[in-house]
Design an enzyme around this catalytic site. Structure first.
Site, short mmCIF file in Angstrom:
data_model
loop_
_atom_site.label_atom_id
_atom_site.label_comp_id
_atom_site.label_asym_id
_atom_site.label_seq_id
_atom_site.Cartn_x
_atom_site.Cartn_y
_atom_site.Cartn_z
N GLY A 73 -10.42 0.47 -7.43
CA GLY A 73 -10.26 0.84 -6.03
C GLY A 73 -11.29 0.23 -5.10
O GLY A 73 -10.99 -0.06 -3.94
N HIS A 140 5.72 -8.06 11.03
CA HIS A 140 5.80 -9.52 11.04
C HIS A 140 4.48 -10.17 11.42
O HIS A 140 3.69 -9.65 12.21
CB HIS A 140 6.89 -9.98 12.02
N HIS A 149 -7.63 -3.08 1.23
CA HIS A 149 -6.80 -1.96 0.77
C HIS A 149 -6.11 -1.35 1.99
O HIS A 149 -6.77 -0.86 2.91
CB HIS A 149 -7.66 -0.90 0.08
#
Length: 213
Positions: A73, A140, A149
């Site tokens: 993580g 987009h 993350h």
């Protein structure tokens, strides 16, 4: 790649369990975990065990022909380990959950994880070692640098840029065209309407800086 392909997972913590599920959902299997300790222990509900120590796998070159992934993580630690393994010749393909929706014009770097329900839309560019977590939306023309993350349920509107090592918290919303600096942290549920400096932590709606490096 064969549907029976087995993977090694570096990191046997919470993210490792999620990645093991992702691998199986994609029709593959887990050969085992590589961790700092605990060889032989069962590391996740599917029954895969820790098969070796990280330092042993990093010394003496590339000890396995299996593909691998880094399920850690901590953004900095994850990216550093990916870079070490790449230098040693490990194959680190991106992992994409079959229930994710990925535009054909999007690009995803090696070592990245895209979880169930995530959406990555047209012309977005995802760097190496990025986590796009459950139900996150990348609109987009978004550019996400390496080691980032994007947490569950976060939304990045069109043309957002996210610098290396940044963390966007669960349920956060970043409006069109905003730039998130390297190693910045966007708190859970924040609504970001202006650029976030590198290393800053922002929270709230609208977001405000509460900490800088």
């Amino acid at each position: 790649m064969s549907s029976t392909q087995k993977w090694l997972i570096f990191g046997a913590g919470g993210h490792g369990k999620v990645v093991a599920d992702l691998i199986r959902a994609a029709g593959m299997d887990v050969a085992g975990f590589v961790d700092q300790s605990g060889v032989g222990r069962v590391a996740e509900p599917g029954g895969a065990v820790v098969v070796g120590l990280q330092d042993e796998f990093l010394s003496g070159g590339k000890p396995s022909s299996l593909p691998a992934t880094v399920a850690i993580g901590n953004n900095r630690v994850r990216l550093e380990l990916i870079q070490k393994l790449t230098e040693l010749g490990w194959e680190l393909p991106a992992l994409i959950h079959p229930k994710a929706v990925i535009s054909q014009s999007a690009t995803i770097g090696h070592g990245s994880h895209v979880m169930a329900g995530a959406v990555i839309n047209a012309a977005s560019q995802i760097g190496e070692g990025v986590i796009i977590n459950t139900n996150a939306t990348i609109e987009h023309d978004v550019i996400i640098d390496s080691g980032v993350h994007i947490s569950p349920g976060a939304v990045l509107a069109g043309e957002v840029e996210v610098g290396q090592g940044a963390w966007v918290g669960a349920g956060a919303v970043v409006i069109n065209g905003v730039e998130i600096g390297a190693n910045a942290i966007v708190g859970a549920g924040a609504v970001v309407i202006k650029d976030v400096p590198a290393g800053a932590t922002v929270v709230g709606n609208p977001s405000r800086v509460i900490k800088t490096q």
